[in-house]
Write a protein that holds these residues in place. Sequence first.
Motif, short mmCIF file in Angstrom:
data_model
loop_
_atom_site.label_atom_id
_atom_site.label_comp_id
_atom_site.label_asym_id
_atom_site.label_seq_id
_atom_site.Cartn_x
_atom_site.Cartn_y
_atom_site.Cartn_z
N TYR A 122 35.00 46.96 55.44
CA TYR A 122 35.00 47.07 56.90
C TYR A 122 35.12 48.53 57.35
O TYR A 122 34.60 48.90 58.40
N PRO A 146 37.07 40.50 61.10
CA PRO A 146 38.17 40.69 60.13
C PRO A 146 39.24 39.62 60.22
O PRO A 146 39.90 39.30 59.23
N VAL A 175 28.37 43.66 62.51
CA VAL A 175 28.99 44.95 62.82
C VAL A 175 27.94 45.98 63.20
O VAL A 175 28.13 46.77 64.13
N SER A 229 28.99 49.70 52.53
CA SER A 229 29.48 48.49 53.18
C SER A 229 28.79 47.24 52.64
O SER A 229 29.43 46.21 52.40
N LEU A 273 30.45 43.72 51.59
CA LEU A 273 30.46 42.69 52.63
C LEU A 273 29.20 41.83 52.56
O LEU A 273 28.14 42.32 52.16
N ASP A 305 37.72 36.43 58.41
CA ASP A 305 37.16 36.61 57.07
C ASP A 305 38.21 36.26 56.02
O ASP A 305 39.23 36.95 55.88
#
Length: 215
Positions: A111, A100, A61, A49, A53, A103
């Motif tokens: 994600y 989300p 998250v 991830s 990200l 973004d």
Amino acid sequence: WQTLVGGLLLHISWKLGWVEMNLCSRSEILSWLPASVLFVGIIYAGSRSLSRLPIPVFLTVHNAAEVITCGFQKFVQKEQISHLKVCSVLFLLAAAACLPLCDTQFDPNGYLWALIHLICVGAYKVFHKLWKPGSLSDLDQQYINYVFSVVLLASASHPAGDLFSALDFPFLYFYRFHSSCCASGLLGFFLMLHTVKLKSSTTSGQYAAWSFLAK
């Protein structure tokens, strides 16, 4: 890298007598292996991830994993949870759910791995709550996690294709990359060691307060 360095440092500290560990009970070790599997899931999904990200998005998250533990306490164990904690957990969930939608560089795979990471973190905390304390201390548990993760990730790197992908990493031969990996393992080890000592030397309320301030 972090688990390898951390495992080596913890093993050396154990052999030199700087820390105390008791790994004599095979049944206790086997009973902890499901948590080690979740620990590997946390590491692998988290690294996947993070490669896709931004760090603030990932941390948002990650913190939402508290929803799983809070929900387990509320609906399974029927524990009384303060309204303040429920509100804070709901805010964490709302923040993670809105990411989300806001973004502009939305990456579904990033994600997805973050969601897997979140589930593994929550499941690990739930397992730790359900696991009946035995002869394994916190250091014993972490040592098992280190060893299991190194063995599993190393053996799975070739079938998963990560071994050849690592060879294409542009900074593979940069000394800064290797020194940063070692520094990450070193700092992670000292953070883990300090956390264990803090947990053993303070009450549960004080430890929770320090953990909250750290976050």
